[in-house]
Design a protein around this motif. Structure first.
Motif, short mmCIF file in Angstrom:
data_model
loop_
_atom_site.label_atom_id
_atom_site.label_comp_id
_atom_site.label_asym_id
_atom_site.label_seq_id
_atom_site.Cartn_x
_atom_site.Cartn_y
_atom_site.Cartn_z
N SER A 73 -50.92 -25.92 45.96
CA SER A 73 -52.21 -26.03 46.79
C SER A 73 -52.94 -24.73 47.15
CB SER A 73 -51.91 -26.96 48.26
OG SER A 73 -51.05 -26.29 49.05
N ASP A 105 -56.61 -25.36 48.82
CA ASP A 105 -57.78 -25.57 49.60
C ASP A 105 -57.15 -26.85 50.64
OD1 ASP A 105 -57.87 -27.64 47.91
OD2 ASP A 105 -59.72 -27.47 47.44
N THR A 106 -58.38 -27.23 51.60
CA THR A 106 -57.78 -27.95 52.43
C THR A 106 -57.38 -29.44 51.75
OG1 THR A 106 -59.79 -27.51 53.56
CG2 THR A 106 -58.49 -29.08 54.64
N GLN A 107 -58.28 -29.79 50.82
CA GLN A 107 -58.05 -30.99 50.18
C GLN A 107 -56.60 -31.12 49.36
OE1 GLN A 107 -60.90 -32.24 47.21
NE2 GLN A 107 -60.30 -34.39 47.02
N SER A 108 -56.39 -30.09 48.68
CA SER A 108 -55.22 -29.94 47.91
C SER A 108 -53.77 -29.70 48.81
CB SER A 108 -55.10 -28.49 46.96
OG SER A 108 -55.56 -27.63 47.37
N GLU A 130 -53.84 -31.27 51.63
CA GLU A 130 -53.52 -32.48 52.22
C GLU A 130 -52.84 -33.48 51.26
OE1 GLU A 130 -54.19 -36.45 52.99
OE2 GLU A 130 -55.56 -35.74 51.45
N LEU A 131 -53.23 -33.18 49.89
CA LEU A 131 -52.48 -33.92 48.78
C LEU A 131 -51.03 -33.55 48.71
CD1 LEU A 131 -54.88 -33.83 45.57
CD2 LEU A 131 -54.29 -35.80 47.05
N ARG A 133 -49.17 -35.13 51.71
CA ARG A 133 -48.86 -36.31 51.23
C ARG A 133 -47.72 -36.47 50.60
NH1 ARG A 133 -53.51 -39.78 48.68
NH2 ARG A 133 -55.19 -38.40 49.29
#
Ligand SMILES: Nc1nc2c(ncn2[C@@H]2O[C@H](COP(=O)(O)OP(=O)(O)OP(=O)(O)O)[C@@H](O)[C@H]2O)c(=O)[nH]1
Length: 773
Positions: free
Chosen positions: A489, A491-494, A496-497, A500
């Motif tokens: 990961s 960035d924020t999105q990755s 977050e993934l 998850r």
């Protein structure tokens, strides 16, 4: 001494020259002859030759009263030597020097003196002199004669000196390792001189093998030409010194290796007179050389046999010299190559480079003496070969730093491949066992997958990857649930993934990409140039570069249960790796299948359990659960005196609902009725379906007053609820009978019966009411 006596003495070889350990008899005789000749020619008896020897004068003289050796300073001849010129005294009695000088005869007589210096290289080393009354009468021709004789003596002395030196030289040579010969330049090169040690060199006896002696009789037939050529070369070229080598064969049949240094002696006209040969026995040296050569040949044979590449590294000049085999080993020609070190560094396997160069740097810095490593190097044809390198520092500079390191390199690809394959297979088996173990212990596929994931990446030499399980998503589509994944990961999105995934909720629903093809085609996917792959949809911005990709379906019994995705193997992906990982894929497939079966079993079990305790229509606990609860409450009452209340709840005129709206509508009313009861119940109360349209409530640790209030709320909730969805414009009401346990003495049935009685009372009382007993 009279002239006749002198002549006699000369004849008898009893020299008038005294004290000579220096001059040979020949020279002594020559000097005597000079004295005789002067006496004869000038008819003067007092003739003498004085020669300097160790600052004394050595006299050749027949003069009476004259010491054969006298102090140098007192001699008139000494004055001649000092003068280095002819000294002529008419009458020594009147001369100033006479008083202290030597006088041969009667001092009262008139006596003249003449001294002619005998020179050696312009320095007077002696004098020819005579005493006579009639010096003044000597003619010019007689004086010339005297000069010539003095010169003859000079030449004779020089020759004697030369001969003497020559003899010393020869004596020395005779005792040394160098034998000498002199050959005449006449046809046939006859030998004119042989040093004593030459006999022993050639295995001869000096007594029985005298001259004529021909060195070429001993020379090996194959080498005679070489020997002859060296002699004729002197003759034709006038080159003074030459060197050649040949073997001689001794009478015993033994061979000797000879190094010959030859010097040509030439006349002033440049004609070769003779050749001096100096022979040096180099047999043992030659034998040593041959032995060394053999050892060298043998070691190079060993090197060739062992298939060894060799290198010789000068760390100070940073230069490496290698042999042919070194280049051959990596598929290159020896000629026209750039420096070996550059070739080597560029071809080192990326996974081995750090380890290998660090060790070499250590050796170069002098921190260690040897190194022994196994590593990969790229062959010209592109594949990797395993080599075993051994290096050792053999020389150090004045500061103690290594200045020469030599080493070997051996192709061990076959042996090492077998070892590596075995090691990898062992690692793979360990991986599979671990996955099974974790799965069995934890019954958790995710735990099993993540426990082996890092080792899997190592084994597959990959930078990152994931293990996914094929699932049907909530939307009913095929998707991948991620069971293990590298944290890449960025960035924020990755991030977050990834979180998850950590929380067991990462699902890839889009399979229209490179890894998705593994699931959709149920086949492996290899892409060694992802950027150019038509099926790649690219990576999101910030995602680490993906150079190559391998996707492997996890199958069992032909069914795809998931996949492994791997990325960035330095050397790219190949079938070899796929074949290698196949057992792991089957193993994971089995685990995923077992997990599916287990999940099915667990769900069936849950369902059965639910069926046993839950009312199918309303999903409320059934009468069995209710009874169990009442029993528990009863036990508490008996043990701790905690009283409880029981209520029976019955829908009013339910039969008419069925009759008016149908059984299904009646069911819907029951479901909605149950939900209202459930929503309104107190936390510790239990509501169950008692049977038909009858429900029951049990309230632990509750007084009858509290229970009545709770029941009253239920009654009003129902009364106020809208059932128009189920039964159009029909009001639904409920009658409730409630009772309290009194003592631990009565039975459960008695308690329920009393509640039933209270219900009856409510029905009787007009319904839609709560009655207690
Ligand atoms: N639709 C439906 N009806 C049920 C179910 N269980 C029982 N019944 C019906 O519920 C009705 C119960 O009627 P009764 O016991 O005679 O009494 P009632 O009509 O409710 O009248 P009161 O209780 O005296 O007010 C019967 O007609 C049953 O067939 C069920 O699961 N679904």
């Amino acid at each position: 001494m009279s002239k006749a006596m002198l002549a006699k003495q000369v004849e008898s070889n009893d020299s008038i020259l005294t004290k000579s350990s220096y001059y040979s008899p020949t020279i002594q005789k020559a000097l005597d002859n000079v004295v005789l000749a002067v006496q004869d020619k000038l008819n003067i008896l007092d003739v003498a030759i004085a020669l300097l020897e160790n600052k004394e004068l050595l006299l050749v003289s027949n003069m009476d009263g004259c010491d054969k050796t006298v102090a140098f300073t007192k001699q008139l001849c000494a004055k001649t030597i000092e003068l280095n010129d002819t000294l002529r005294i008419e009458d020594i009695r009147t001369d100033e020097g006479y008083v202290n000088s030597d006088a041969p005869n009667d001092a009262s007589k008139m006596c003249g003196f003449i001294g002619i210096p005998i020179r050696k290289e312009n320095t007077a080393v002696g004098a020819l002199h005579l005493f006579s009354e009639n010096i003044a009468d000597l003619t010019k021709e007689e004086l010339e004669f005297l000069n010539t004789k003095a010169e003859t003596i000079s030449i004779a002395l020089t020759a004697a000196n030369f001969s003497h030196q020559f003899m010393i030289e020869h004596n020395l040579l005779s005792k040394g390792p160098i034998s000498s010969l002199i050959v005449d330049s006449k046809p046939g090169w006859p030998t004119v001189f042989v040093s004593a040690n030459c006999y022993s060199l050639l295995g001869l006896d000096a007594k029985t093998n005298e001259l004529p002696f021909r060195i070429d009789d001993f020379i090996h037939p194959d080498h005679k030409v070489v020997f002859k050529r060296s002699l004729t070369f002197h003759r034709s070229t006038q080159i003074q010194d030459l060197e050649t080598e040949y073997d001689v064969v001794l009478p015993s049949g033994e061979y000797k290796s000879i190094r010959q240094v030859s010097y040509g002696e030439y006349s002033e006209a440049g004609k070769l007179i003779y050749v001096r040969l100096y022979l040096i026995d180099q047999t043992s040296q030659k034998e040593l050389e041959v032995r060394l050569r053999k050892v060298k040949e043998r070691s190079s044979l060993i090197i060739e046999t062992l298939d060894l590449a060799t290198w010789d590294f000068d760390p100070i000049a940073n230069f490496t010299q290698v042999n042919h085999r070194w280049y051959e080993m990596i598929g290159l020609n020896f000629e026209d190559q750039e420096p070996a070190k550059n070739v080597w560094e560029r071809r080192l396997h990326p996974l081995d480079k750090k380890r290998v160069t660090e060790e070499l740097d250590d050796l170069t810095a002098g921190n260690r003496d040897t190194l022994n490593q196994i590593y990969r190097i790229r062959h010209e044809t592109g594949h990797w070969i395993w080599v075993e390198g051994f290096g050792k520092t053999v020389e150090y500079n004045s500061e103690g730093k290594p200045s020469r390191i030599i080493g070997t390199q051996r192709d061990v690809t076959e042996q090492h491949k077998a070892i590596i394959i075995r090691q990898k297979q062992d690692a793979l088996v360990a991986l599979m066992s671990k996955a099974q173990e974790v799965f069995l212990e934890e019954s958790d596929l995710r735990a099993a997958c993540s426990s082996i994931f890092e080792s899997l990446l190592d084994l597959a030499e990959s930078e990152f990857g994931f293990i996914g399980e094929r699932i049907i998503s909530e939307k009913g589509k095929v998707a991948l649930k991620i069971q293990a994944i590298s944290d890449i990961s960025w960035d924020t999105q990755s991030k977050e993934l990834y979180s998850r995934y950590v929380n067991d909720g990462l699902v890839f629903e889009n399979l229209d990409n490179l890894f998705g093809r593994v699931i959709t085609t149920e086949n492996e996917v290899i892409s060694n140039d992802v950027a150019k792959d038509a099926h790649s949809s690219g990576t999101p911005k910030g995602h680490p570069d993906m150079d190559c990709f391998l996707g492997l379906p996890i199958k069992f019994d032909g069914v795809v249960y998931g996949m492994i995705g791997l990325a960035n193997r330095v050397v790219g992906y190949d079938r070899e790796l796929i074949d290698f990982l196949k057992p792991l894929l089957a193993n994971l497939g089995l685990l995923m299948r077992v997990r599916g079966i287990e999940a099915a079993r667990v769900s069936a079990e849950r369902e059965l359990k639910s069926l046993a305790t839950t009312d199918d229509l309303t999903q409320l606990p059934n009468r069995r659960v209710f009874t169990t609860h009442v029993e528990s409450a009863y036990q508490l009452l008996k043990r701790h005196g905690e009283s409880f209340c029981v209520a029976i709840i019955d829908i009013d005129y339910f039969k008419s609902i069925n009759d008016s709206f149908g059984h299904d509508a009646g069911d819907e009313v029951l479901k909605r009725f149950a939900k209202i009861l459930l929503d309104g119940k107190r936390a510790n109360d239990l509501i169950a379906r008692f049977g038909g349209e009858e429900f029951a409530l049990i309230a632990a640790k509750t007084s009858i007053e509290e229970a009545i209030i709770a029941c009253e709320r239920i009654r009003t909730d129902i009364e106020e609820s809208d059932f128009s969805q189920q039964v159009l414009s029909r009001k639904i009401t409920v009658s409730i009978g409630v009772t309290q346990s009194l003592t631990g003495e009565e039975s459960i049935d008695e308690i329920i019966k009393r509640a039933d009685l209270a219900l009856y009372k409510a029905k009787e009382g007009g319904r839609n009411r709560v009655e207690s007993m």
